[in-house]
Design an enzyme around this catalytic site. Structure first.
Site, short mmCIF file in Angstrom:
data_model
loop_
_atom_site.label_atom_id
_atom_site.label_comp_id
_atom_site.label_asym_id
_atom_site.label_seq_id
_atom_site.Cartn_x
_atom_site.Cartn_y
_atom_site.Cartn_z
N GLN A 1 67.35 19.41 147.30
CA GLN A 1 68.52 18.68 146.80
C GLN A 1 69.69 19.65 146.60
O GLN A 1 70.78 19.23 146.25
CB GLN A 1 68.18 18.02 145.45
CG GLN A 1 67.08 17.00 145.54
CD GLN A 1 66.53 16.68 144.14
OE1 GLN A 1 67.06 15.82 143.45
NE2 GLN A 1 65.48 17.36 143.73
N ASN A 2 69.42 20.93 146.79
CA ASN A 2 70.44 21.94 146.51
C ASN A 2 71.44 22.05 147.65
O ASN A 2 71.08 21.92 148.82
CB ASN A 2 69.79 23.30 146.24
CG ASN A 2 68.85 23.24 145.06
OD1 ASN A 2 68.90 22.28 144.28
ND2 ASN A 2 67.98 24.22 144.92
N HIS B 1 71.23 16.62 150.06
CA HIS B 1 72.56 16.39 149.48
C HIS B 1 73.65 17.17 150.20
O HIS B 1 74.75 17.31 149.66
CB HIS B 1 72.54 16.71 147.98
CG HIS B 1 71.65 15.77 147.19
ND1 HIS B 1 71.21 16.03 145.92
CD2 HIS B 1 71.12 14.57 147.53
CE1 HIS B 1 70.45 15.02 145.50
NE2 HIS B 1 70.37 14.13 146.46
N CYS C 1 90.49 19.91 159.40
CA CYS C 1 89.65 19.61 160.57
C CYS C 1 90.48 19.99 161.82
O CYS C 1 91.71 19.90 161.78
CB CYS C 1 89.35 18.12 160.56
SG CYS C 1 88.36 17.56 161.96
N THR D 1 63.04 20.54 139.77
CA THR D 1 63.91 19.36 139.74
C THR D 1 63.56 18.49 138.53
O THR D 1 62.39 18.33 138.19
CB THR D 1 63.82 18.52 141.04
OG1 THR D 1 64.64 17.35 140.89
CG2 THR D 1 62.41 18.12 141.43
N ASN E 1 57.76 23.73 136.89
CA ASN E 1 58.94 23.47 136.08
C ASN E 1 58.62 23.91 134.65
O ASN E 1 57.53 23.62 134.17
CB ASN E 1 59.26 21.96 136.12
CG ASN E 1 60.67 21.64 135.66
OD1 ASN E 1 61.13 22.14 134.63
ND2 ASN E 1 61.35 20.80 136.42
N PRO E 2 59.54 24.59 133.97
CA PRO E 2 59.25 24.96 132.58
C PRO E 2 59.16 23.74 131.68
O PRO E 2 58.59 23.81 130.59
CB PRO E 2 60.45 25.83 132.16
CG PRO E 2 61.28 26.03 133.37
CD PRO E 2 60.85 25.07 134.43
N ALA F 1 60.12 29.12 138.42
CA ALA F 1 59.75 29.10 139.84
C ALA F 1 59.60 30.51 140.42
O ALA F 1 58.66 30.78 141.18
CB ALA F 1 60.80 28.32 140.63
#
Ligand code: OAD
Length: 247
Positions: free
Chosen positions: A100-101, A118, A147, A187, A212-213, A230
């Protein structure tokens, strides 16, 4: 008993593995997360700039916010967790990393079988002609960057509430469905559809491990939850899985 045994897995290059990462994996690289302690919103400058960014996302104000984030990330390096995932990709024949990063640190660590759900802060997208342009340099020479068709670009980042590229989403769901081992790393698992992917994998019979903590809404569904950071936990887990394969 080793972790592989505890999970009932035989580790071999043929094991189908999917990892889903969130902002927590990059926290020890120095990239702030979105929610809770260590969040970007603890930084007044980030709040000030983010408040001025908004639809249609191709404005100078939006890019001022993104340039602040890009500048911060450009000073950060991948950590041991990013590198462990790149190593896993080299070992497993059927491996997919879904992130998702938008910080680009997985690619920097060498991950290639990578879906950026994302998007990426290192690309721009034209809302008129649809072209996607690499923007690896920060600071940019002009805001907003243009552009080749002459129109202003927006960051190629999925903003909250916007749909994810259907091709990317389909590939992520397909891999999740057939995964045998699904790793959920860093996450908060409150943003959908990413948070559904581990559940789809579990439904398909995967063993799921959370790193995850803190507990998340997914914790009750996990085969194993490892409470820790992690960058410490993942390299150890990977070493243990690999030694169970070799031993
Ligand atoms: P969050 O900021 O919501 O969650 C970060 C998670 O990392 C939390 O569960 C923390 O407990 C955990 N964490 C903290 N330190 C950690 C460490 N050292 N190691 C591992 N985990 C740690 O970030 P995401 O879940 O990635 O979307 O957020 C999902 C999405 O929400 C983002 O992609 C972004 C945001 O809105 C968009 O921009 C569309």
């Amino acid at each position: 008993m080793g972790i592989a045994e505890e999970l009932g897995l035989r580790v071999s290059p043929g094991l189908r593995v999917v990892a889903l990462t969130g902002a927590g994996i990059s926290l020890e690289s120095g990239v702030p997360i979105f929610r809770g302690k260590g969040s970007m919103w603890e930084i007044p400058e980030a709040r000030r700039l983010a408040e001025r960014a908004g639809p249609p996302w191709n404005t100078r104000e939006t890019w001022e916010y993104y340039e602040w984030r890009r500048g911060l990330v450009s000073r950060c390096k991948p950590n041991r967790a990013h590198y462990a995932l790149a190593e896993m990709e080299r070992y497993f024949e059927d491996f997919l990393l879904i992130t998702q990063n938008v910080d680009g640190l997985h690619a920097k660590a060498g991950s290639r079988r990578l879906l950026e759900l994302h998007g990426s802060m290192w690309r721009g997208r034209c809302i008129e002609c649809g072209r996607v342009i690499d923007l690896p340099e920060t600071p940019l020479k002009a805001l907003p960057p243009l552009c080749p068709c002459g129109r202003p670009l927006r960051p190629d980042v999925v903003q909250f509430g916007e749909p994810i590229d259907p091709v990317v989403l389909d590939a992520a769901f397909k891999a999740s469905k057939k995964a045998e081992l699904f790793l959920v790393i860093g996450t908060s698992a409150v943003v959908h559809p990413a948070a559904q992917m581990p559940l789809i994998a579990i439904e398909g019979g995967a063993r799921a491990v959370e790193i995850n903590p803190n507990a998340t809404p997914l914790t009750p569904f996990m085969s194993l939850s490892i409470r820790g950071r992690a960058a410490e936990v993942l390299p150890r887990l990977w070493e243990e899985l690999l030694s169970s394969a070799l031993g």
